[in-house]
Write a protein that holds these residues in place. Sequence first.
Motif, PDB file in Angstrom:
ATOM      1  N   THR A   1      -2.057   8.441  62.410  1.00 20.59           N
ATOM      2  CA  THR A   1      -2.824   7.308  61.874  1.00 20.59           C
ATOM      3  C   THR A   1      -4.206   7.760  61.410  1.00 20.59           C
ATOM      4  OG1 THR A   1      -1.663   5.797  63.372  1.00 20.59           O
ATOM      5  CG2 THR A   1      -3.723   5.014  62.410  1.00 20.59           C
ATOM      6  N   GLU A   2      -4.846   8.597  62.216  1.00 20.90           N
ATOM      7  CA  GLU A   2      -6.183   9.084  61.855  1.00 20.90           C
ATOM      8  C   GLU A   2      -6.143   9.910  60.574  1.00 20.90           C
ATOM      9  OE1 GLU A   2      -7.337  11.125  65.399  1.00 20.90           O
ATOM     10  OE2 GLU A   2      -7.167   9.291  66.592  1.00 20.90           O
ATOM     11  N   LYS A   3      -5.072  10.672  60.413  1.00 20.98           N
ATOM     12  CA  LYS A   3      -4.937  11.473  59.194  1.00 20.98           C
ATOM     13  C   LYS A   3      -4.802  10.573  57.970  1.00 20.98           C
ATOM     14  CE  LYS A   3      -2.269  15.309  57.263  1.00 20.98           C
ATOM     15  NZ  LYS A   3      -1.127  16.244  57.489  1.00 20.98           N
ATOM     16  N   GLU A   4      -4.015   9.505  58.108  1.00 19.55           N
ATOM     17  CA  GLU A   4      -3.838   8.573  56.993  1.00 19.55           C
ATOM     18  C   GLU A   4      -5.137   7.849  56.652  1.00 19.55           C
ATOM     19  OE1 GLU A   4      -0.665   5.865  57.633  1.00 19.55           O
ATOM     20  OE2 GLU A   4       0.862   7.425  57.912  1.00 19.55           O
ATOM     21  N   LEU A   5      -5.904   7.508  57.690  1.00 19.49           N
ATOM     22  CA  LEU A   5      -7.150   6.769  57.473  1.00 19.49           C
ATOM     23  C   LEU A   5      -8.316   7.690  57.112  1.00 19.49           C
ATOM     24  CD1 LEU A   5      -6.963   4.221  60.448  1.00 19.49           C
ATOM     25  CD2 LEU A   5      -6.411   3.802  58.040  1.00 19.49           C
ATOM     26  N   GLY A   6      -8.114   8.998  57.282  1.00 18.89           N
ATOM     27  CA  GLY A   6      -9.190   9.945  56.984  1.00 18.89           C
ATOM     28  C   GLY A   6     -10.326   9.882  57.979  1.00 18.89           C
ATOM     29  N   ILE A   7      -9.987   9.663  59.267  1.00 15.41           N
ATOM     30  CA  ILE A   7     -11.012   9.563  60.311  1.00 15.41           C
ATOM     31  C   ILE A   7     -10.697  10.527  61.446  1.00 15.41           C
ATOM     32  CG2 ILE A   7     -11.460   7.129  59.771  1.00 15.41           C
ATOM     33  CD1 ILE A   7      -9.839   6.429  62.324  1.00 15.41           C
ATOM     34  N   THR A   8     -11.639  10.645  62.377  1.00 17.01           N
ATOM     35  CA  THR A   8     -11.428  11.408  63.605  1.00 17.01           C
ATOM     36  C   THR A   8     -11.701  10.484  64.789  1.00 17.01           C
ATOM     37  OG1 THR A   8     -13.728  12.148  63.779  1.00 17.01           O
ATOM     38  CG2 THR A   8     -12.224  13.507  62.457  1.00 17.01           C
ATOM     39  N   LYS A   9     -11.488  10.994  65.979  1.00 15.75           N
ATOM     40  CA  LYS A   9     -11.728  10.197  67.186  1.00 15.75           C
ATOM     41  C   LYS A   9     -13.183   9.710  67.249  1.00 15.75           C
ATOM     42  CE  LYS A   9      -7.920  10.227  69.855  1.00 15.75           C
ATOM     43  NZ  LYS A   9      -6.948  10.260  68.756  1.00 15.75           N
ATOM     44  N   GLU A  10     -14.099  10.523  66.732  1.00 13.09           N
ATOM     45  CA  GLU A  10     -15.515  10.158  66.794  1.00 13.09           C
ATOM     46  C   GLU A  10     -15.848   8.950  65.923  1.00 13.09           C
ATOM     47  OE1 GLU A  10     -17.704  13.628  65.797  1.00 13.09           O
ATOM     48  OE2 GLU A  10     -17.206  14.699  67.659  1.00 13.09           O
ATOM     49  N   ASP A  11     -14.996   8.664  64.937  1.00 15.53           N
ATOM     50  CA  ASP A  11     -15.260   7.525  64.036  1.00 15.53           C
ATOM     51  C   ASP A  11     -14.866   6.185  64.646  1.00 15.53           C
ATOM     52  OD1 ASP A  11     -16.217   9.110  61.886  1.00 15.53           O
ATOM     53  OD2 ASP A  11     -14.149   9.678  61.419  1.00 15.53           O
ATOM     54  N   ILE A  12     -14.017   6.220  65.685  1.00 17.05           N
ATOM     55  CA  ILE A  12     -13.541   4.974  66.287  1.00 17.05           C
ATOM     56  C   ILE A  12     -14.703   4.275  66.988  1.00 17.05           C
ATOM     57  CG2 ILE A  12     -11.902   3.951  67.916  1.00 17.05           C
ATOM     58  CD1 ILE A  12     -10.181   6.483  67.515  1.00 17.05           C
ATOM     59  N   GLY A  13     -14.910   3.031  66.631  1.00 18.26           N
ATOM     60  CA  GLY A  13     -16.042   2.284  67.175  1.00 18.26           C
ATOM     61  C   GLY A  13     -17.281   2.395  66.315  1.00 18.26           C
ATOM     62  N   LYS A  14     -17.200   3.234  65.263  1.00 22.17           N
ATOM     63  CA  LYS A  14     -18.343   3.402  64.361  1.00 22.17           C
ATOM     64  C   LYS A  14     -17.960   2.947  62.954  1.00 22.17           C
ATOM     65  CE  LYS A  14     -20.115   7.319  67.043  1.00 22.17           C
ATOM     66  NZ  LYS A  14     -20.401   8.785  67.035  1.00 22.17           N
ATOM     67  N   THR A  15     -17.162   3.767  62.270  1.00 24.43           N
ATOM     68  CA  THR A  15     -16.743   3.385  60.911  1.00 24.43           C
ATOM     69  C   THR A  15     -15.529   2.467  60.937  1.00 24.43           C
ATOM     70  OG1 THR A  15     -15.331   5.348  60.708  1.00 24.43           O
ATOM     71  CG2 THR A  15     -17.623   5.557  59.990  1.00 24.43           C
ATOM     72  N   ILE A  16     -14.842   2.404  62.069  1.00 24.01           N
ATOM     73  CA  ILE A  16     -13.700   1.513  62.235  1.00 24.01           C
ATOM     74  C   ILE A  16     -13.745   0.958  63.652  1.00 24.01           C
ATOM     75  CG2 ILE A  16     -12.206   3.443  62.906  1.00 24.01           C
ATOM     76  CD1 ILE A  16      -9.844   1.941  61.695  1.00 24.01           C
ATOM     77  N   SER A  17     -13.484  -0.333  63.792  1.00 30.38           N
ATOM     78  CA  SER A  17     -13.536  -0.944  65.126  1.00 30.38           C
ATOM     79  C   SER A  17     -12.303  -0.545  65.934  1.00 30.38           C
ATOM     80  CB  SER A  17     -13.604  -2.467  65.014  1.00 30.38           C
ATOM     81  OG  SER A  17     -12.376  -2.983  64.519  1.00 30.38           O
ATOM     82  N   ILE A  18     -12.404  -0.700  67.245  1.00 26.17           N
ATOM     83  CA  ILE A  18     -11.275  -0.375  68.123  1.00 26.17           C
ATOM     84  C   ILE A  18     -10.082  -1.274  67.797  1.00 26.17           C
ATOM     85  CG2 ILE A  18     -10.478  -0.373  70.521  1.00 26.17           C
ATOM     86  CD1 ILE A  18     -13.326   0.374  71.348  1.00 26.17           C
ATOM     87  N   GLU A  19     -10.363  -2.553  67.516  1.00 22.73           N
ATOM     88  CA  GLU A  19      -9.286  -3.493  67.187  1.00 22.73           C
ATOM     89  C   GLU A  19      -8.565  -3.073  65.911  1.00 22.73           C
ATOM     90  OE1 GLU A  19     -12.379  -4.326  67.935  1.00 22.73           O
ATOM     91  OE2 GLU A  19     -12.053  -5.189  69.944  1.00 22.73           O
ATOM     92  N   GLU A  20      -9.335  -2.688  64.888  1.00 26.69           N
ATOM     93  CA  GLU A  20      -8.737  -2.249  63.623  1.00 26.69           C
ATOM     94  C   GLU A  20      -7.924  -0.970  63.815  1.00 26.69           C
ATOM     95  OE1 GLU A  20     -12.024  -3.822  60.355  1.00 26.69           O
ATOM     96  OE2 GLU A  20     -12.386  -1.952  61.461  1.00 26.69           O
ATOM     97  N   TYR A  21      -8.447  -0.093  64.639  1.00 28.74           N
ATOM     98  CA  TYR A  21      -7.745   1.168  64.911  1.00 28.74           C
ATOM     99  C   TYR A  21      -6.416   0.899  65.617  1.00 28.74           C
ATOM    100  CZ  TYR A  21      -6.794   5.762  66.986  1.00 28.74           C
ATOM    101  OH  TYR A  21      -6.204   6.932  67.369  1.00 28.74           O
ATOM    102  N   ASN A  22      -6.440   0.025  66.622  1.00 24.03           N
ATOM    103  CA  ASN A  22      -5.215  -0.310  67.352  1.00 24.03           C
ATOM    104  C   ASN A  22      -4.163  -0.928  66.428  1.00 24.03           C
ATOM    105  OD1 ASN A  22      -6.109   0.660  69.793  1.00 24.03           O
ATOM    106  ND2 ASN A  22      -6.843  -1.324  70.534  1.00 24.03           N
ATOM    107  N   GLU A  23      -4.596  -1.824  65.551  1.00 21.71           N
ATOM    108  CA  GLU A  23      -3.661  -2.466  64.625  1.00 21.71           C
ATOM    109  C   GLU A  23      -3.049  -1.452  63.665  1.00 21.71           C
ATOM    110  OE1 GLU A  23      -2.346  -5.513  64.458  1.00 21.71           O
ATOM    111  OE2 GLU A  23      -3.341  -5.782  66.407  1.00 21.71           O
ATOM    112  N   ALA A  24      -3.869  -0.514  63.207  1.00 21.50           N
ATOM    113  CA  ALA A  24      -3.365   0.520  62.300  1.00 21.50           C
ATOM    114  C   ALA A  24      -2.318   1.384  63.003  1.00 21.50           C
ATOM    115  CB  ALA A  24      -4.522   1.383  61.796  1.00 21.50           C
ATOM    116  N   CYS A  25      -2.563   1.698  64.277  1.00 26.49           N
ATOM    117  CA  CYS A  25      -1.603   2.501  65.048  1.00 26.49           C
ATOM    118  C   CYS A  25      -0.298   1.732  65.259  1.00 26.49           C
ATOM    119  CB  CYS A  25      -2.200   2.892  66.396  1.00 26.49           C
ATOM    120  SG  CYS A  25      -3.455   4.192  66.307  1.00 26.49           S
ATOM    121  N   LYS A  26      -0.394   0.431  65.507  1.00 27.19           N
ATOM    122  CA  LYS A  26       0.808  -0.391  65.714  1.00 27.19           C
ATOM    123  C   LYS A  26       1.677  -0.424  64.457  1.00 27.19           C
ATOM    124  CE  LYS A  26      -1.161  -3.430  69.264  1.00 27.19           C
ATOM    125  NZ  LYS A  26      -1.627  -4.801  69.587  1.00 27.19           N
ATOM    126  N   LYS A  27       1.032  -0.486  63.305  1.00 26.42           N
ATOM    127  CA  LYS A  27       1.790  -0.485  62.052  1.00 26.42           C
ATOM    128  C   LYS A  27       2.447   0.879  61.819  1.00 26.42           C
ATOM    129  CE  LYS A  27      -1.007  -3.980  59.678  1.00 26.42           C
ATOM    130  NZ  LYS A  27      -1.960  -4.236  58.561  1.00 26.42           N
TER     131      LYS A  27
END
Length: 402
Positions: A62-88
């Motif tokens: 999911t992070e590869k598709e979104l172009g983010i790393t673990k450090e971006d979670i909670g900053k450039t993307i919210s935890i809720e948005e990250y969880n939803e992206a992983c569920k999809k």
Amino acid sequence: REGNQPYVFFEGPPSANGLPGIHHVMARAIKDIFCRYKTQKGFQVKRKAGWDTHGLPVELGTEKELGITKEDIGKTISIEEYNEACKKTVMRYTDVWNDLTEKMGYWVDMEDPYVTYKPKYMESVWWLLKQIYDKGLLYKGYTIQPYSPKAGTGLSSHEVNQPGAYRDVTDTTIVAQFQTLPETLPSFLQGFGDVHFLAWTTTPWTLPSNTALTVGPKIDYVLVKTFNQYTFEPINVVLAKNLVGKQFDKKSNYTEVKDDFEIKLYPLKRSLLIKDAEEKSKAQKEYFATLSNEEVEKLYKKADLVFSKEWDYNDYLNNFQIPFDEERKKSEIPYLILAEAKGADLVGIKYEQLLPYALPYQNPENAFRVISGDFVTTEDGTGIVHTAPTFGADDAKVAKEA
């Protein structure tokens, strides 16, 4: 067969973020045999399907598709948005899985599967753990786990075996010397001066965490008297008998001798390589000062000179030419096998901590000693395994058992 004795079946859930393969068909066919058999025996078999939605591969994909790393979670993307992206992401290929299930005739309830990311499932697992804890079946222990600095988490064996996780690399190996404590040496290793164990390692960065040396209980080990190939200082070292030829080979300029006097001669041979006349004379004078009259007499006999107790060192050097004219022979390092024993006879010997930066957190008084392990071989190295429980599952196991 409603109301009959139940035969409970929860499918070991596949992960729908990847496409099914032939191995899934084979595994499901085997599982289906048991469910059908129990049904024919009169049991009520509710075949519960499931989806495995937890795991690092899902997150990394999911992070590869979104172009983010673990450090971006909670900053450039919210935890809720990250969880939803992983569920999809994790449920992406459910339609393909459902189609395969129908085509292969696999009987399982795909309409009401359990899904591991749903609170009901997670709370059920927590409840089960609570029951196990209340029965006193849980305990605190330690295991050695692979760790991913990038992901910031430990890795399961399945995750470590993902494609691309392993690759062949060329790395540095070293042989380390561990100095024994004289008072812990058995009688057959006493009387030779300082004794060191030679341990070979492919992971030099783990040496600060060394807490034991592991030997094979049935392996033959020997004490070798020789000289360090870098400092040319005299040393006595222990290693596996079958590996002496590898550690002290011709390539490293070693040669085996059968006489301790040949060992005694080596410093004199080395002195012949000194080009500066004054330095050479000084080295040779210091060498002769270490010899007894009996040893000097041996040297005279080698040179066919008449020995006198009133011998003169200068006269000796002027008249005696050691027959080591070839440069290669002058620099050959002799080694002599002094003693032999089984690995079991070495267990319990203590040694000085190699890098005394910190002591083990628990039971430091039991560290820095020779222990026994059946996994030790004589295929490579020295037959003595540098053991760092912090860095290896085998190391941790053998250290705990010791």
